[in-house]
Motif scaffolding. Structure first.
Motif, short mmCIF file in Angstrom:
data_model
loop_
_atom_site.label_atom_id
_atom_site.label_comp_id
_atom_site.label_asym_id
_atom_site.label_seq_id
_atom_site.Cartn_x
_atom_site.Cartn_y
_atom_site.Cartn_z
N UNK A 1 -7.96 -1.36 -12.62
CA UNK A 1 -7.46 -2.44 -13.47
C UNK A 1 -6.79 -3.56 -12.68
N UNK A 2 -6.74 -3.45 -11.34
CA UNK A 2 -6.15 -4.51 -10.52
C UNK A 2 -4.64 -4.55 -10.58
N UNK A 3 -4.00 -3.39 -10.68
CA UNK A 3 -2.54 -3.32 -10.75
C UNK A 3 -2.00 -3.07 -9.35
N UNK A 4 -1.15 -3.96 -8.86
CA UNK A 4 -0.55 -3.80 -7.55
C UNK A 4 0.84 -3.18 -7.68
N UNK A 5 1.49 -2.92 -6.53
CA UNK A 5 2.79 -2.26 -6.53
C UNK A 5 3.83 -3.13 -7.21
N UNK A 6 4.63 -2.53 -8.09
CA UNK A 6 5.67 -3.26 -8.80
C UNK A 6 5.17 -4.17 -9.89
N UNK B 1 -3.55 6.12 -8.54
CA UNK B 1 -4.08 5.17 -7.55
C UNK B 1 -5.44 4.64 -7.98
N UNK B 2 -6.29 5.51 -8.52
CA UNK B 2 -7.61 5.08 -8.98
C UNK B 2 -7.49 4.15 -10.18
N UNK B 3 -6.61 4.50 -11.12
CA UNK B 3 -6.43 3.67 -12.32
C UNK B 3 -5.90 2.29 -11.96
#
Length: 403
Positions: free
Chosen positions: A154-159, A148-150
């Motif tokens: 880096x701005x990675x959302x679900x999927x 969740x922190x990573x």
């Protein structure tokens, strides 16, 4: 003999009234004592008893004597669910959900890497350690927290899949080892567990310590059968035992020689993160993207004639060379277009905390940040700025920060 004067009826009545008010009767005192409730009395309507490993007969006897009702697990105490069975991963769902709520809310704001790291280090790490101060977090939960922190950093959302150029565990290292001083959750959780042993060794006046001494140790000193008991006791009696123990068990990384140049207090936080990634060759330059098959054509966005790489951008590119050499001469720093030589000069010849030295370090990181920002603007927005514009901005930012 003179006759004594009798007090007037009104004055006598008044004096009796004052005496009655100043000296209450015993009956009044007894009535007050009867209506005053006892101090710290538990309210049976608001209290419950929770049992674990107790026979039904003993349970019924305790309930009949106390008059309380029986509660059922799980129950929250100070925000942490309590269970009478072995802890499993589903029991930590409230912790993960709370972290997801924070991350979802922060994702709607435009935050820099420095701002995200600050939120991770304060809010998310604080939540994890609040839970971890009572129980040992399962490895699976620690991995989910780190993911969740990573993803948030880096701005990675679900999927969504996004390429990253620096591992998360390398962020959880001291600055002298190439990290950003984010505490590693698993190692710090184990350190918090050591504080419970510290309570036994120091005979802290807590219910848990007294219960362990009475029913587990049965009067024996803590660790009486273990080797090196005296050394362990001496270690736990040190005021900084947590810091020392965490430093012993945390992951290790290679030495980062330029951490004092990058992490100077006079520099802007977001400039420090970009500078660290640039020095470690972890920025998504075109040569890094080509090596992973993301981009097939490599051309510098600043000079439009050479291949883009970290050494070329900082500061071998003709555009970058003009910006850095002019800035370096103005602040009396080494005007070398090779980033490695420039960093070595700063490490050997620009040590200290003087104003001029702080301004040079701030100018170096400002130049790296603004050049990287200019490169991104040209690629994604098609906007261009002249070298003189960047030089003026660097001078202004340095003076605003250090003067």
């Amino acid at each position: 003999m003179g006759a004594k004067k009798r007090p007037a009826p009104q004055k006598a009545a008044a004096s009796q009234k004052v005496a009655a008010e100043s000296e209450p009767s015993d009956v009044q005192e007894e009535e007050v004592m009867e209506i005053d409730p006892p101090a710290r009395a538990a309210n049976p309507m608001k209290s419950s008893l929770y049992f674990g490993g107790v026979s039904p007969q003993v349970k019924a006897l305790i309930l009949s004597v106390t008059g309380y009702t029986e509660g059922s697990f799980p129950v929250k105490y100070l925000g942490i669910p309590l269970f009478s069975s072995r802890l499993t991963q589903p029991m930590f769902a409230p912790l993960l959900e709370k972290i997801r709520q924070h991350v979802s809310h922060w994702a709607t704001h435009l935050l820099s890497y420095a701002g995200k790291i600050q939120l991770i280090n304060s809010v998310i790490f604080g939540l994890s350690i609040f839970w971890g101060s009572s129980v040992l977090l399962p490895i699976g939960i620690v991995k989910k927290i780190n993911k969740l922190c990573k993803d948030f950093l880096w701005g990675i959302s679900a999927g969504m899949y996004k390429m990253t150029f620096k591992r998360w565990d390398s962020f959880c290292l001291p600055r002298a080892e190439g990290g950003v001083d984010i505490k590693e959750v698993l190692s710090w959780n184990k350190t918090q567990m050591l504080s419970w042993i510290h309570k036994l060794v120091t005979h802290t006046d807590t219910i848990w310590a007294k219960w362990v001494e009475a029913y587990i140790l049965k009067g024996r000193p803590a660790g009486s059968k273990a080797r090196g008991t005296m050394q362990a006791h001496q270690f736990l009696l040190r005021p900084d035992f947590k810091k020392l123990f965490y430093d012993m068990i945390r992951p290790r990384g290679p030495s980062f020689l330029h951490h004092k140049t990058i992490w100077d207090s006079s520099c802007y936080p977001k400039h420090k993160i970009t500078g660290m990634l640039a020095v470690q060759h972890r920025l998504p330059t075109i040569d890094n993207l080509c090596s992973r098959g993301v981009v097939l054509v490599n051309r510098c966005a600043l000079c439009e004639s050479s291949l883009e790489s970290i050494p070329h951008l900082f500061f071998a590119c003709p555009f970058s060379a003009v910006v850095w050499q002019t800035t370096a001469l103005w602040f009396k720093a080494l005007a070398d277009v090779r980033l490695s030589h420039t960093l070595t000069w700063f490490r050997l010849h620009n040590r200290g905390h003087g104003l001029a030295k702080k301004q040079r370090r701030c100018a170096l990181l400002c130049a790296i940040y603004l050049l990287w920002q200019e490169r991104n603007k040209r690629i994604f927005n098609g906007a261009k700025s002249a070298p003189a514009t960047l030089i003026r901005r660097i001078k202004l930012l340095v003076l605003l920060r250090t003067v």
